[in-house]
Design a protein around this motif. Structure first.
Motif, PDB file in Angstrom:
ATOM      1  N   TRP A 310       0.796  -1.211  -0.016  1.00 27.70           N
ATOM      2  CA  TRP A 310       0.137   0.016  -0.143  1.00 27.70           C
ATOM      3  C   TRP A 310       0.815   1.166  -0.005  1.00 27.70           C
ATOM      4  O   TRP A 310       0.532   2.167   0.642  1.00 27.70           O
ATOM      5  CB  TRP A 310      -0.890  -0.055   1.320  1.00 27.70           C
ATOM      6  N   ASP A 311       2.092   1.367  -0.757  1.00 26.24           N
ATOM      7  CA  ASP A 311       2.931   2.378  -0.866  1.00 26.24           C
ATOM      8  C   ASP A 311       3.491   2.902   0.538  1.00 26.24           C
ATOM      9  O   ASP A 311       3.514   4.226   0.565  1.00 26.24           O
ATOM     10  CB  ASP A 311       2.089   3.562  -1.662  1.00 26.24           C
ATOM     11  N   SER A 312       3.607   2.091   1.296  1.00 24.54           N
ATOM     12  CA  SER A 312       4.022   2.518   2.714  1.00 24.54           C
ATOM     13  C   SER A 312       5.443   2.152   2.797  1.00 24.54           C
ATOM     14  O   SER A 312       6.007   1.319   2.152  1.00 24.54           O
ATOM     15  CB  SER A 312       3.214   1.973   3.789  1.00 24.54           C
ATOM     16  N   VAL A 313       6.390   2.795   3.895  1.00 21.83           N
ATOM     17  CA  VAL A 313       7.846   2.659   3.959  1.00 21.83           C
ATOM     18  C   VAL A 313       8.079   2.455   5.489  1.00 21.83           C
ATOM     19  O   VAL A 313       7.691   3.188   6.053  1.00 21.83           O
ATOM     20  CB  VAL A 313       8.419   3.778   3.041  1.00 21.83           C
ATOM     21  N   LEU A 314       9.001   1.394   5.659  1.00 25.08           N
ATOM     22  CA  LEU A 314       9.414   1.230   6.940  1.00 25.08           C
ATOM     23  C   LEU A 314      10.649   1.733   6.883  1.00 25.08           C
ATOM     24  O   LEU A 314      11.526   1.331   6.070  1.00 25.08           O
ATOM     25  CB  LEU A 314       9.228  -0.218   7.397  1.00 25.08           C
ATOM     26  N   SER A 315      11.070   2.524   7.882  1.00 19.43           N
ATOM     27  CA  SER A 315      12.576   3.030   7.921  1.00 19.43           C
ATOM     28  C   SER A 315      13.043   2.656   9.473  1.00 19.43           C
ATOM     29  O   SER A 315      12.326   2.954  10.339  1.00 19.43           O
ATOM     30  CB  SER A 315      12.414   4.470   7.822  1.00 19.43           C
ATOM     31  N   THR A 316      14.446   2.387   9.458  1.00 11.18           N
ATOM     32  CA  THR A 316      14.953   2.159  10.675  1.00 11.18           C
ATOM     33  C   THR A 316      16.392   2.990  10.690  1.00 11.18           C
ATOM     34  O   THR A 316      16.954   3.045   9.668  1.00 11.18           O
ATOM     35  CB  THR A 316      15.234   0.731  11.107  1.00 11.18           C
ATOM     36  N   HIS A 373      10.233   3.941  12.048  1.00  8.53           N
ATOM     37  CA  HIS A 373       9.325   4.854  11.393  1.00  8.53           C
ATOM     38  C   HIS A 373       8.669   3.914  10.266  1.00  8.53           C
ATOM     39  O   HIS A 373       9.099   3.231   9.665  1.00  8.53           O
ATOM     40  CB  HIS A 373       9.855   6.074  10.935  1.00  8.53           C
ATOM     41  N   LEU A 374       7.189   4.467  10.368  1.00  4.29           N
ATOM     42  CA  LEU A 374       6.301   3.826   9.340  1.00  4.29           C
ATOM     43  C   LEU A 374       5.836   5.096   8.638  1.00  4.29           C
ATOM     44  O   LEU A 374       5.077   5.840   9.159  1.00  4.29           O
ATOM     45  CB  LEU A 374       5.423   3.010  10.061  1.00  4.29           C
ATOM     46  N   TYR A 375       6.116   5.104   7.313  1.00  3.94           N
ATOM     47  CA  TYR A 375       5.448   6.217   6.619  1.00  3.94           C
ATOM     48  C   TYR A 375       4.370   5.595   5.655  1.00  3.94           C
ATOM     49  O   TYR A 375       4.611   4.648   4.733  1.00  3.94           O
ATOM     50  CB  TYR A 375       6.427   6.997   5.912  1.00  3.94           C
ATOM     51  N   THR A 376       2.966   6.409   5.748  1.00  6.63           N
ATOM     52  CA  THR A 376       2.034   5.821   4.720  1.00  6.63           C
ATOM     53  C   THR A 376       1.442   6.972   4.120  1.00  6.63           C
ATOM     54  O   THR A 376       1.463   7.866   4.394  1.00  6.63           O
ATOM     55  CB  THR A 376       0.965   5.169   5.476  1.00  6.63           C
ATOM     56  N   PRO A 377       0.856   6.749   3.021  1.00  5.91           N
ATOM     57  CA  PRO A 377       0.077   7.624   2.255  1.00  5.91           C
ATOM     58  C   PRO A 377      -0.997   8.335   3.145  1.00  5.91           C
ATOM     59  O   PRO A 377      -1.378   7.791   4.064  1.00  5.91           O
ATOM     60  CB  PRO A 377      -0.597   7.128   1.046  1.00  5.91           C
ATOM     61  N   LEU A 378      -1.543   9.526   2.926  1.00  2.00           N
ATOM     62  CA  LEU A 378      -2.571   9.992   3.465  1.00  2.00           C
ATOM     63  C   LEU A 378      -3.910   9.227   3.535  1.00  2.00           C
ATOM     64  O   LEU A 378      -4.088   8.543   2.387  1.00  2.00           O
ATOM     65  CB  LEU A 378      -2.946  11.589   3.102  1.00  2.00           C
TER      66      LEU A 378
END
Length: 469
Positions: A310-316, A373-378
């Motif tokens: 779902w166009d999300s990004v996991l960042s560490t 961090h978890l970045y997801t679309p609005l």
């Protein structure tokens, strides 16, 4: 992308009635021309000449390194690819406003049937250019005025004067940049500068006047920078209420240091990456080339980014560092590490974690900080495909610690000290990417593990900058 022009190899189609002649009167193209067309399109070609038109003060022999690869092309498609790469190399030098490429068949008595001529039509930058922009970093903003003299001696040198006025820092400096011919990544720079900064979390004002020289070069998949810096530092109190510990640090000092930085960066973006990794290691050794500051300083930064569903990004990410004094003199407040704030451990005020005296934070000699961090679309994807793609929903968990070293203890005792009294926080918010310049965050933070003397920001916290944990 620019334009690559390949002139037509066959004549324009003609109709007899439109030109006032009959079709039988039109001469059929000779066999040699058809053969040449076939050779150029389907067989090997030879680049016979490469021209650069539009040069003024630029030395043509310097540009030979950037376009030499075009001569190695074997077919027409290869010529176009190598010409485009050469064009990118020329633009990268920062001395041309525009570069266009024209590919044509060779002309003249020595022209081969499969010969090509490649022409780069360039437009040089003016002898002097000015700029005005704004910068965002470390949760502060600044206005920057610049004056640049590109291509000073005709070999892509650059002389730059820059003045910056910010909310916490004012600086001006003069720099000279010189790349190695044929290897732009290998470059040499000399800088003269004066920087005045205010650090309200420490009730400290610092004025630096210095000179530095640095040499940057790639090595395999890494980029390295070797640097020498000599700086005269003047520390003073920002307020009358400054603590005695800060007043003790006031005065003049001279630092002369050698440093090395290594960077491996495979991220697709430095501001808000969606994939790739970053490894950055810095070492600084002061005191062996003069000055009255003597220490060894090491710090590192690691980041991994992975795209999910779902166009999300996991960042560490993980930061860490250690400052070791050399000799009996203690470390200076200007050389220590600081932690806390919207760009590091969120939920705490700016640089308000660790040792402090009477409300003034003194920094630490060892630290670590990590984040997930978890970045997801609005939600519901408003503005998808346009302005809405600049925003991301942000969920985070941060942790870290900062302390001073007890030089009578060993490394294990220092590690145990870092593992005690860990500050951490979690929350969610909105992230806005400002192109490739900076990013803004508006988060709701819940700080945990708060220790005595820490200042927290429980609730909404705003952050702006380039480097985030």
């Amino acid at each position: 992308m620019g334009t690559v022009h390949a002139r037509s190899l066959d004549p324009l189609p003609m109709r007899g009635p439109e030109l006032g002649v009959h079709a039988d009167d039109i001469e059929t193209p000779d066999v040699e021309q058809e053969t040449k067309q076939e050779v150029l399109e389907n067989k090997d070609v030879i680049v016979q000449r490469v021209h650069i038109d539009g040069l003024g003060r630029t030395k043509e022999d310097y540009l030979t390194y950037e376009i030499a690869d075009v001569f190695r092309a074997k077919n027409l498609i290869d010529v176009m690819k190598r010409a485009h790469k050469a064009r990118q190399n020329l633009l990268r030098l920062g001395i041309f406003r525009q570069v266009e490429v024209v590919i044509d068949t060779s002309q003249g008595v020595d022209a081969l049937p499969n010969g090509l001529d490649v022409t780069f039509e360039v437009t040089e930058l003016r002898r002097m250019t000015g700029s005005y922009n704004t910068m965002v970093g470390n949760n502060e903003g600044s206005m920057v005025l610049g004056l640049k003299l590109p291509n000073v001696f005709g070999q892509a040198e650059k002389l730059t004067f820059q003045f910056s006025y910010g909310t916490k820092e004012t600086s001006y400096g003069l720099s000279f940049f010189k790349p190695q011919p044929g290897h732009f990544e290998r470059n040499f720079a000399v800088n003269l500068y004066k920087v005045t900064g205010q650090f309200p979390w420490s009730s400290l004002r610092e004025t630096d006047r210095g000179v530095s020289t640095e040499f940057s070069f790639p090595l395999w998949k890494t980029n390295h920078t070797l640097k020498w810096e000599g700086v005269w530092r003047e520390l003073g109190c920002l307020a009358r209420t400054a603590s005695f510990a800060v007043r003790e640090e006031s005065g003049h000092s001279l630092k002369s240091s050698l440093s090395h930085a290594m960077v491996i960066d495979t991220r697709n973006s430095t501001i808000l990456p969606r994939r790739g990794a970053l490894l950055k290691i810095n070492q600084e050794l002061a005191g062996y080339t003069g000055g009255d500051a003597s220490f060894l300083k090491e710090d590192f930064e690691i980041q991994f980014n992975r795209r999910l569903f779902w166009d999300s990004v996991l960042s560490t990410s993980l930061w860490g560092g250690c400052l070791l004094p050399i000799g009996d003199k203690p470390t200076c407040i200007a050389d220590r590490f600081y932690l806390g704030g919207p760009t590091s451990v969120r939920g705490f005020s700016m640089y308000s974690i660790g040792p402090q005296s009477e409300g003034d934070y003194l920094g630490g000699e060892m630290y670590w900080a990590g984040g997930v961090h978890l970045y997801t679309p609005l939600p519901f994807r408003p503005g998808k495909g346009g302005f809405g793609d600049l925003f991301r929903t942000h969920f985070f968990l941060n942790a870290g610690n900062l302390c001073n070293l007890n030089y009578g203890d060993g490394p294990q005792a220092h590690l145990r000290k870092l593992a005690e009294c860990i500050r951490w926080s979690y929350g969610a918010g909105i992230v806005l990417r400002l192109g490739n310049i900076a990013r803004l965050e508006l988060n709701y933070c819940i700080p945990m593990g708060v220790q005595r003397g820490d200042r927290i920001c429980d609730g909404v916290q705003f952050g702006a900058g380039i480097r985030f944990l």
